[in-house]
Design an enzyme around this catalytic site. Structure first.
Site, PDB file in Angstrom:
ATOM      1  N   ASP A   1      -4.406  -5.373  -9.979  1.00  0.00           N
ATOM      2  CA  ASP A   1      -3.260  -6.013  -9.346  1.00  0.00           C
ATOM      3  C   ASP A   1      -3.170  -5.533  -7.905  1.00  0.00           C
ATOM      4  O   ASP A   1      -2.543  -4.522  -7.617  1.00  0.00           O
ATOM      5  CB  ASP A   1      -1.971  -5.683 -10.102  1.00  0.00           C
ATOM      6  CG  ASP A   1      -0.768  -6.445  -9.558  1.00  0.00           C
ATOM      7  OD1 ASP A   1      -0.966  -7.292  -8.679  1.00  0.00           O
ATOM      8  OD2 ASP A   1       0.356  -6.195 -10.013  1.00  0.00           O
TER       9      ASP A   1
ATOM     10  N   PRO B   1      -5.091  -5.438  -3.639  1.00  0.00           N
ATOM     11  CA  PRO B   1      -6.344  -5.270  -2.903  1.00  0.00           C
ATOM     12  C   PRO B   1      -7.140  -4.033  -3.289  1.00  0.00           C
ATOM     13  O   PRO B   1      -8.367  -4.078  -3.308  1.00  0.00           O
ATOM     14  CB  PRO B   1      -5.878  -5.208  -1.445  1.00  0.00           C
ATOM     15  CG  PRO B   1      -4.534  -5.853  -1.417  1.00  0.00           C
ATOM     16  CD  PRO B   1      -3.922  -5.545  -2.745  1.00  0.00           C
TER      17      PRO B   1
ATOM     18  N   GLY C   1       4.982  -5.006  -4.713  1.00  0.00           N
ATOM     19  CA  GLY C   1       4.069  -3.871  -4.703  1.00  0.00           C
ATOM     20  C   GLY C   1       3.014  -4.007  -5.778  1.00  0.00           C
ATOM     21  O   GLY C   1       3.184  -4.738  -6.768  1.00  0.00           O
ATOM     22  N   GLU C   2       1.887  -3.312  -5.561  1.00  0.00           N
ATOM     23  CA  GLU C   2       0.784  -3.395  -6.522  1.00  0.00           C
ATOM     24  C   GLU C   2       1.213  -2.884  -7.886  1.00  0.00           C
ATOM     25  O   GLU C   2       1.916  -1.886  -8.001  1.00  0.00           O
ATOM     26  CB  GLU C   2      -0.413  -2.583  -6.019  1.00  0.00           C
ATOM     27  CG  GLU C   2      -1.123  -3.216  -4.842  1.00  0.00           C
ATOM     28  CD  GLU C   2      -2.509  -2.639  -4.649  1.00  0.00           C
ATOM     29  OE1 GLU C   2      -3.113  -2.183  -5.630  1.00  0.00           O
ATOM     30  OE2 GLU C   2      -2.987  -2.647  -3.498  1.00  0.00           O
ATOM     31  N   GLY C   3       0.790  -3.561  -8.912  1.00  0.00           N
ATOM     32  CA  GLY C   3       1.107  -3.190 -10.286  1.00  0.00           C
ATOM     33  C   GLY C   3       2.302  -3.921 -10.853  1.00  0.00           C
ATOM     34  O   GLY C   3       2.399  -4.094 -12.075  1.00  0.00           O
TER      35      GLY C   3
END
Length: 683
Positions: free
Chosen positions: A516, A518, A569-571
């Site tokens: 999830d 870059p 945000g990632e995740g």
């Protein structure tokens, strides 16, 4: 099992315990190995002994060189002392060496001095050294003088060499157990956050610094070998969902702590290099699970694109009926990038996000709590400005790869069934774009997303600075090798390197990973050159509208499942889609076969409705069946006065019932002395 933090290692074990095979596995990845054979040839007529020696010789790769020391026991110490830092020695075994040492042909001799000389050579060795020896201390005392002399001499040798070695492993029935150094303990794993009322966040764990990781990976140099320092893995906790507004604190679930886990061990001798052979998902279980969906009692067209989730879970679980992932862990990698890569980022913003996640707050922790997932915040090494020089040294890359592998090992040992890979560092998008430009030939402006400030504004000036940083880094490294570790060192940085190690370790332990963002896809691109199997264990829920993720997904063959375009945000997107993925797996696992294909009708609890007619009456106990049409009774209420209207139907029987107005233009009753139907008087 493997052993971490050693330069010289003693492997003990009984007869046929598997000690030699284990020792050989520790040095199997070394470019060259010097195999030091200590056993004498024995009686030429002893065919069984000759067969044993032949089996040992047949296991040695062709790149190994063999050296015999049976003619002179003192020569073993000389061979070890002469080995350099780049040499790898495997001595098999010390039992044969003691046999030669006690041979009458070498007597009289100072056996104690010879053993001490061997131990001193081991302690001072600069080479990577593995010694194999029988463990005879668990057997009965021999009944013959020669037998007692042998076990005494071998026991003294094992004690002296074990004291000189960095690590000692005992192999019993093929199962290795580390004896030295003692296994380090991990922090306690919490199932609920905090120790007070529900929702209390846990104390923030001590951050694992890049310096600690670098110390753990620094190779031993010079004379005496020093054991590598253990990098402490960060704490794992399960964020607690916020309590409901009307919840009673007295009934809230109390926090509890699971038993402390032993540190999972990854061999420093493990060489992470291109061409690693790691497991692949089951090629047959995935398609068979998707074909099985066509037989289930599903309405309509079925699960649609979620069929890919069923196929992925079936292949990674090795079954045609995959189960929903019960134990999920989120790895949040925090590592900032210096220089132009972090242009437009709020100073200290990523560190605040990491602290927020540790405290069980913020979108990622809240979503983890809703999904019952544990959360582990990982401090990755900080990365230098890529436009000026390498982001990391090669030693730091090696350390970060092994560190990520250990994180996956820890999750596997804890029973985790699914990993979610996320990152929150400043400049992570820029580093991922640089990796994609180097591995896929992409143009930096095409894969570098717009820079959005914390106030939701687009910062084009910062985007141009980031593009310039990637351009300058690619120009600086235009003649540099494009191997996986070189890309991580020059462009990727600490978070991408740790993420790559996580993917490799998860692949080795057969744990699927949700990517999830870059950083995860950049790690997937790098891992292709180290182990091509890693991408087959990855699932991409959403591309998030990010051009870098779109390109990497296309190269890796990962088709996003949804298009939510969440920007939390990632995740966060992976956790937001996790209930949907679990629901698809639950349906696939529990729905019966369609009746037309032989399934049984599930109608045992079905009740046949009553036939059509006037309809059933109410079964309420306070209901009174109305009287048939007629003049109708008057109310039985003692306080009710006045005549009843003409017509049919009863009056109310309840105390609060009010007689309805009669239909028609006629007047209602006004009193006892007034006619019911007044009219004009006749003359």
């Amino acid at each position: 099992m493997s052993v971490d933090g050693w330069n010289t290692l003693l492997v003990l074990g009984g007869i046929r315990s598997g000690k030699s095979e284990f020792a050989e596995s520790l040095v199997a990845d070394a470019p060259t190995v010097r195999y030091v054979a200590t056993a004498p040839e024995g009686d030429p007529e002893d065919t069984e002994w000759a067969a044993r020696l032949a089996v040992h010789r047949a296991r040695r790769p062709g790149s190994w060189t063999s050296e015999e020391t049976a003619a002179d026991p003192g020569r073993l110490a000389a061979v070890i002392a002469a080995a350099g830092p780049n040499d790898t020695l495997l001595v098999d075994d010390l039992g044969g060496w003691v046999t030669v040492l006690l041979d009458p042909a070498h007597q009289p001799a100072d056996d104690t001095a010879t053993i001490a000389e061997l131990a001193a050579a081991v302690r001072a060795s600069a080479a990577r050294l593995v010694l194999v020896s029988p463990e005879v201390g668990l057997s009965l005392v021999p009944t013959t003088p020669l037998g007692r002399a042998f076990v005494d001499a071998l026991g003294a040798t094992n004690r002296a060499v074990a004291d000189a070695c960095d690590a000692v492993v005992l192999v019993v029935a093929g199962q290795p157990t580390r004896l030295k150094p003692a296994e380090a303990a991990l922090p306690t794993v919490l199932a609920q956050a905090g120790s007070g009322p529900a929702g209390t966040p846990p104390a923030a764990p001590a951050a694992t610094t890049a310096a600690t990781m670098a110390a753990a990976a620094a190779p031993a140099t010079g004379g005496a070998a020093e054991a590598e320092a253990e990098a402490t893995l960060p704490e794992v906790f399960t964020p607690a969902a916020p309590p409901a507004p009307a919840a009673d604190p007295a009934t809230a679930g109390a926090a509890w702590a699971a038993p402390t886990m032993a540190l999972p061990m990854v061999a420093t001798g493990l060489i992470i290099q291109p061409g690693m052979e790691l497991p692949m998902p089951d090629d047959y279980a995935g398609p068979q699970a998707v074909d099985r969906l066509a037989t289930l009692d599903l309405p309509g067209a079925g699960l649609g694109v979620l069929e890919r989730v069923v196929g992925f879970a079936a292949a990674t679980q090795g079954t045609t009926v995959p189960a929903p992932w019960a134990s999920v862990r989120v790895l949040l990698l925090h590592g900032d990038h210096a220089g132009g890569a972090s242009a437009g980022a709020t100073p200290g913003g990523s560190a605040r996000r990491a602290r927020q996640a540790r405290a069980g707050k913020g979108p990622l922790a809240r979503l983890a709590a809703e999904n019952g997932a544990s959360l582990q915040v990982v401090e990755a090494p900080a990365s230098a400005a890529i436009e000026d020089g390498p982001a990391l040294t090669l030693d730091q890359v090696e350390s970060a790869l092994r560190y990520g592998w250990r994180l996956a090992e820890q999750a596997a040992d804890a029973g985790v069934q699914l990993l979610v890979l996320a990152a929150c560092g400043a400049g992570t998008e820029t580093a991922a774009a640089a990796v994609l430009a180097a591995t896929a030939g992409a143009e930096p402006p095409a894969v570098l997303g717009r820079v959005v400030t914390e106030h939701g504004e687009i910062d084009d000036a910062a985007w141009m600075v980031r593009c310039a940083a990637v351009r300058d880094a690619l120009h600086r490294t235009r003649r540099a090798p494009r191997e996986a570790k070189d890309i991580l060192a020059e462009l990727g940085g600490g978070d991408v390197a740790v993420a790559t190690g996580v993917l490799l370790g998860a692949t080795a332990r057969r744990i699927p990973v949700l990517l999830d963002g870059p950083v995860g896809v950049a790690a997937g691109m790098v891992s292709r050159d180290l182990a091509g199997q890693a991408r087959h264990w990855c699932l991409l829920p959403d591309h998030g509208g990010q051009p870098a993720v779109r390109l990497a997904a296309d190269v890796l063959g990962l088709t996003p499942l949804v298009d939510l375009r969440l920007d939390l945000g990632e995740g966060a997107t992976a956790l937001a889609t996790l209930p949907l993925l679990r629901s698809a797996l639950a349906l696939a696992a529990n729905l019966p076969v369609h009746p037309s294909l032989g399934g049984e009708e599930d109608d045992e609890e079905f009740t046949e409705p009553e036939p059509a007619g006037p309809g059933p009456t109410s079964t309420e106990p306070d209901f009174t069946e109305p009287e048939p049409a007629g003049p109708g009774p008057t109310s039985t209420e003692p306080d009710f006065t006045g005549p009843t209207p003409a017509g049919s139907g009863p009056t109310g029987t309840g105390g609060d019932f009010t007689e309805p107005e009669p239909a028609g233009p006629g007047p209602t009753t006004t009193g006892p002395d007034q006619p019911v139907f007044p009219g004009p008087r006749a003359d």
